[in-house]
Design a protein around this motif. Structure first.
Motif, PDB file in Angstrom:
ATOM      1  N   LEU A   1      23.171  42.109  30.362  1.00 35.34           N
ATOM      2  CA  LEU A   1      24.198  41.827  31.369  1.00 35.34           C
ATOM      3  C   LEU A   1      25.324  41.018  30.739  1.00 35.34           C
ATOM      4  CD1 LEU A   1      22.027  40.987  34.504  1.00 35.34           C
ATOM      5  CD2 LEU A   1      22.932  43.200  33.771  1.00 35.34           C
ATOM      6  N   ARG A   2      24.974  40.078  29.885  1.00 34.12           N
ATOM      7  CA  ARG A   2      25.987  39.287  29.179  1.00 34.12           C
ATOM      8  C   ARG A   2      26.850  40.195  28.310  1.00 34.12           C
ATOM      9  NH1 ARG A   2      23.019  36.076  25.976  1.00 34.12           N
ATOM     10  NH2 ARG A   2      23.322  37.471  24.221  1.00 34.12           N
ATOM     11  N   ASP A   3      26.224  41.134  27.594  1.00 33.81           N
ATOM     12  CA  ASP A   3      26.982  42.065  26.760  1.00 33.81           C
ATOM     13  C   ASP A   3      27.989  42.854  27.588  1.00 33.81           C
ATOM     14  OD1 ASP A   3      25.693  41.255  24.484  1.00 33.81           O
ATOM     15  OD2 ASP A   3      24.436  43.055  24.299  1.00 33.81           O
ATOM     16  N   LEU A   4      27.570  43.316  28.761  1.00 34.18           N
ATOM     17  CA  LEU A   4      28.488  44.053  29.628  1.00 34.18           C
ATOM     18  C   LEU A   4      29.651  43.154  30.030  1.00 34.18           C
ATOM     19  CD1 LEU A   4      27.671  46.462  32.513  1.00 34.18           C
ATOM     20  CD2 LEU A   4      29.426  44.739  32.764  1.00 34.18           C
ATOM     21  N   ALA A   5      29.346  41.959  30.492  1.00 34.76           N
ATOM     22  CA  ALA A   5      30.395  41.038  30.947  1.00 34.76           C
ATOM     23  C   ALA A   5      31.359  40.676  29.822  1.00 34.76           C
ATOM     24  CB  ALA A   5      29.768  39.776  31.536  1.00 34.76           C
TER      25      ALA A   5
ATOM     26  N   PRO B   1      36.968  42.622  29.435  1.00 31.44           N
ATOM     27  CA  PRO B   1      37.840  41.510  29.808  1.00 31.44           C
ATOM     28  C   PRO B   1      38.092  41.508  31.327  1.00 31.44           C
ATOM     29  CG  PRO B   1      38.700  42.645  27.882  1.00 31.44           C
ATOM     30  CD  PRO B   1      37.564  43.487  28.406  1.00 31.44           C
ATOM     31  N   CYS B   2      38.074  40.381  31.922  1.00 27.90           N
ATOM     32  CA  CYS B   2      38.294  40.153  33.356  1.00 27.90           C
ATOM     33  C   CYS B   2      37.038  40.341  34.201  1.00 27.90           C
ATOM     34  CB  CYS B   2      39.418  41.014  33.919  1.00 27.90           C
ATOM     35  SG  CYS B   2      41.020  40.730  33.157  1.00 27.90           S
ATOM     36  N   ALA B   3      35.908  40.711  33.604  1.00 34.52           N
ATOM     37  CA  ALA B   3      34.662  40.786  34.380  1.00 34.52           C
ATOM     38  C   ALA B   3      34.256  39.368  34.759  1.00 34.52           C
ATOM     39  CB  ALA B   3      33.564  41.463  33.576  1.00 34.52           C
ATOM     40  N   ARG B   4      33.851  39.194  35.988  1.00 34.43           N
ATOM     41  CA  ARG B   4      33.522  37.861  36.489  1.00 34.43           C
ATOM     42  C   ARG B   4      32.024  37.696  36.754  1.00 34.43           C
ATOM     43  NH1 ARG B   4      36.277  33.701  38.667  1.00 34.43           N
ATOM     44  NH2 ARG B   4      38.248  34.778  38.405  1.00 34.43           N
ATOM     45  N   HIS B   5      31.415  38.602  37.504  1.00 36.86           N
ATOM     46  CA  HIS B   5      30.002  38.524  37.865  1.00 36.86           C
ATOM     47  C   HIS B   5      29.336  39.871  37.580  1.00 36.86           C
ATOM     48  CE1 HIS B   5      31.068  34.922  40.088  1.00 36.86           C
ATOM     49  NE2 HIS B   5      31.841  35.609  40.886  1.00 36.86           N
TER      50      HIS B   5
ATOM     51  N   ILE C   1      35.637  49.095  45.209  1.00 39.85           N
ATOM     52  CA  ILE C   1      36.453  48.474  46.249  1.00 39.85           C
ATOM     53  C   ILE C   1      37.529  47.643  45.568  1.00 39.85           C
ATOM     54  CG2 ILE C   1      36.508  46.863  48.188  1.00 39.85           C
ATOM     55  CD1 ILE C   1      33.572  47.543  48.702  1.00 39.85           C
ATOM     56  N   GLU C   2      38.770  47.861  45.971  1.00 36.51           N
ATOM     57  CA  GLU C   2      39.875  47.049  45.471  1.00 36.51           C
ATOM     58  C   GLU C   2      40.300  46.111  46.581  1.00 36.51           C
ATOM     59  OE1 GLU C   2      44.395  47.430  43.634  1.00 36.51           O
ATOM     60  OE2 GLU C   2      43.333  49.231  44.258  1.00 36.51           O
ATOM     61  N   VAL C   3      40.346  44.837  46.278  1.00 33.26           N
ATOM     62  CA  VAL C   3      40.773  43.824  47.236  1.00 33.26           C
ATOM     63  C   VAL C   3      41.852  42.970  46.578  1.00 33.26           C
ATOM     64  CG1 VAL C   3      38.559  43.736  48.437  1.00 33.26           C
ATOM     65  CG2 VAL C   3      38.974  42.199  46.528  1.00 33.26           C
ATOM     66  N   SER C   4      42.523  42.183  47.374  1.00 36.14           N
ATOM     67  CA  SER C   4      43.490  41.258  46.822  1.00 36.14           C
ATOM     68  C   SER C   4      42.751  40.312  45.881  1.00 36.14           C
ATOM     69  CB  SER C   4      44.149  40.476  47.959  1.00 36.14           C
ATOM     70  OG  SER C   4      45.030  39.523  47.447  1.00 36.14           O
ATOM     71  N   GLY C   5      43.097  40.328  44.623  1.00 37.14           N
ATOM     72  CA  GLY C   5      42.458  39.451  43.653  1.00 37.14           C
ATOM     73  C   GLY C   5      41.521  40.144  42.692  1.00 37.14           C
ATOM     74  N   GLY C   6      41.123  41.384  42.982  1.00 44.27           N
ATOM     75  CA  GLY C   6      40.226  42.027  42.031  1.00 44.27           C
ATOM     76  C   GLY C   6      39.549  43.278  42.537  1.00 44.27           C
ATOM     77  N   PHE C   7      38.470  43.618  41.845  1.00 42.30           N
ATOM     78  CA  PHE C   7      37.738  44.852  42.109  1.00 42.30           C
ATOM     79  C   PHE C   7      36.246  44.576  42.181  1.00 42.30           C
ATOM     80  CE2 PHE C   7      41.619  46.088  40.057  1.00 42.30           C
ATOM     81  CZ  PHE C   7      42.000  47.249  40.713  1.00 42.30           C
ATOM     82  N   PHE C   8      35.566  45.423  42.933  1.00 37.55           N
ATOM     83  CA  PHE C   8      34.117  45.397  43.036  1.00 37.55           C
ATOM     84  C   PHE C   8      33.607  46.786  42.669  1.00 37.55           C
ATOM     85  CE2 PHE C   8      30.476  46.730  45.548  1.00 37.55           C
ATOM     86  CZ  PHE C   8      29.540  45.814  45.137  1.00 37.55           C
TER      87      PHE C   8
ATOM     88  N   ALA D   1      25.960  45.812  39.935  1.00 36.98           N
ATOM     89  CA  ALA D   1      27.245  45.469  40.553  1.00 36.98           C
ATOM     90  C   ALA D   1      28.042  44.568  39.615  1.00 36.98           C
ATOM     91  CB  ALA D   1      27.018  44.750  41.888  1.00 36.98           C
ATOM     92  N   VAL D   2      29.363  44.788  39.610  1.00 39.65           N
ATOM     93  CA  VAL D   2      30.273  43.986  38.793  1.00 39.65           C
ATOM     94  C   VAL D   2      31.474  43.602  39.650  1.00 39.65           C
ATOM     95  CG1 VAL D   2      31.802  43.975  36.783  1.00 39.65           C
ATOM     96  CG2 VAL D   2      29.585  45.131  36.647  1.00 39.65           C
ATOM     97  N   LEU D   3      31.817  42.323  39.633  1.00 38.45           N
ATOM     98  CA  LEU D   3      33.058  41.848  40.226  1.00 38.45           C
ATOM     99  C   LEU D   3      33.997  41.516  39.082  1.00 38.45           C
ATOM    100  CD1 LEU D   3      31.334  41.456  42.841  1.00 38.45           C
ATOM    101  CD2 LEU D   3      32.811  39.519  43.292  1.00 38.45           C
ATOM    102  N   ALA D   4      35.250  41.941  39.216  1.00 38.99           N
ATOM    103  CA  ALA D   4      36.209  41.736  38.132  1.00 38.99           C
ATOM    104  C   ALA D   4      37.565  41.337  38.700  1.00 38.99           C
ATOM    105  CB  ALA D   4      36.339  43.013  37.311  1.00 38.99           C
ATOM    106  N   ASP D   5      38.312  40.600  37.907  1.00 40.29           N
ATOM    107  CA  ASP D   5      39.652  40.180  38.300  1.00 40.29           C
ATOM    108  C   ASP D   5      40.619  41.362  38.253  1.00 40.29           C
ATOM    109  OD1 ASP D   5      38.819  37.524  38.653  1.00 40.29           O
ATOM    110  OD2 ASP D   5      39.206  37.043  36.552  1.00 40.29           O
ATOM    111  N   GLU D   6      41.812  41.154  38.801  1.00 42.32           N
ATOM    112  CA  GLU D   6      42.805  42.219  38.937  1.00 42.32           C
ATOM    113  C   GLU D   6      43.160  42.947  37.651  1.00 42.32           C
ATOM    114  OE1 GLU D   6      46.126  41.904  41.866  1.00 42.32           O
ATOM    115  OE2 GLU D   6      45.468  39.805  41.868  1.00 42.32           O
ATOM    116  N   GLY D   7      43.197  42.279  36.533  1.00 47.33           N
ATOM    117  CA  GLY D   7      43.642  42.895  35.296  1.00 47.33           C
ATOM    118  C   GLY D   7      42.618  43.769  34.599  1.00 47.33           C
TER     119      GLY D   7
END
Length: 128
Positions: free
Chosen positions: A5-9, A13-17, A71-78, A90-96
């Motif tokens: 999971l760490r390798d994926l994150a 770049p911009c992956a959060r969770h 899912i795209e939301v204000s601030g990022g993607f799911f 599941a991965v949460l990532a920032d907008e970029g």
């Protein structure tokens, strides 16, 4: 599984969770987040998986299975992807974030360890 999971994150770049969860919304593994946040996201994912499966049944030539939700939301993607029998990644990532890179890395991870991500159905006979 933590190092995978760490390798994926770290490779996206911009992956959060990054979270692995069972179909009933229980966190199985996590990286980049605290347990409470991971538990909330896992519970939300169970609802999304159910909704996506209901929509999948509306396609007459499909198999009725959810493969990926974005899912795209204000601030990022799911992103949520089926990752074995009754398990999801599941991965949460920032907008970029690079959407193609996230999808590719998720697919690669699922292909490498999908059989280890299987979550057996729970029964009342299981002993803790």
């Amino acid at each position: 599984m933590d190092w995978m999971l760490r390798d994926l994150a770290e490779s996206v770049p911009c992956a959060r969770h990054v979270i692995v969860l069972s179909a009933d919304g229980l966190r199985m593994a996590q990286y980049g987040t605290d347990p409470d946040t991971a538990d909330r996201l896992a519970a939300a994912c169970a609802g999304l998986q159910s909704l996506a499966t209901a929509v999948a049944h509306e396609f007459p030539h499909g198999d009725g299975r959810m493969r990926m939700v974005v899912i795209e939301v204000s601030g990022g993607f799911f992103y949520m992807m089926a990752a074995g029998s009754r398990a999801y990644l599941a991965v949460l990532a920032d907008e970029g974030v690079d959407a193609g890179l996230v999808s590719m890395q998720m697919r690669d991870l699922v292909a490498r360890i999908g059989e280890h991500l299987t979550a057996p159905p729970r029964s009342g006979e299981q002993v803790a």
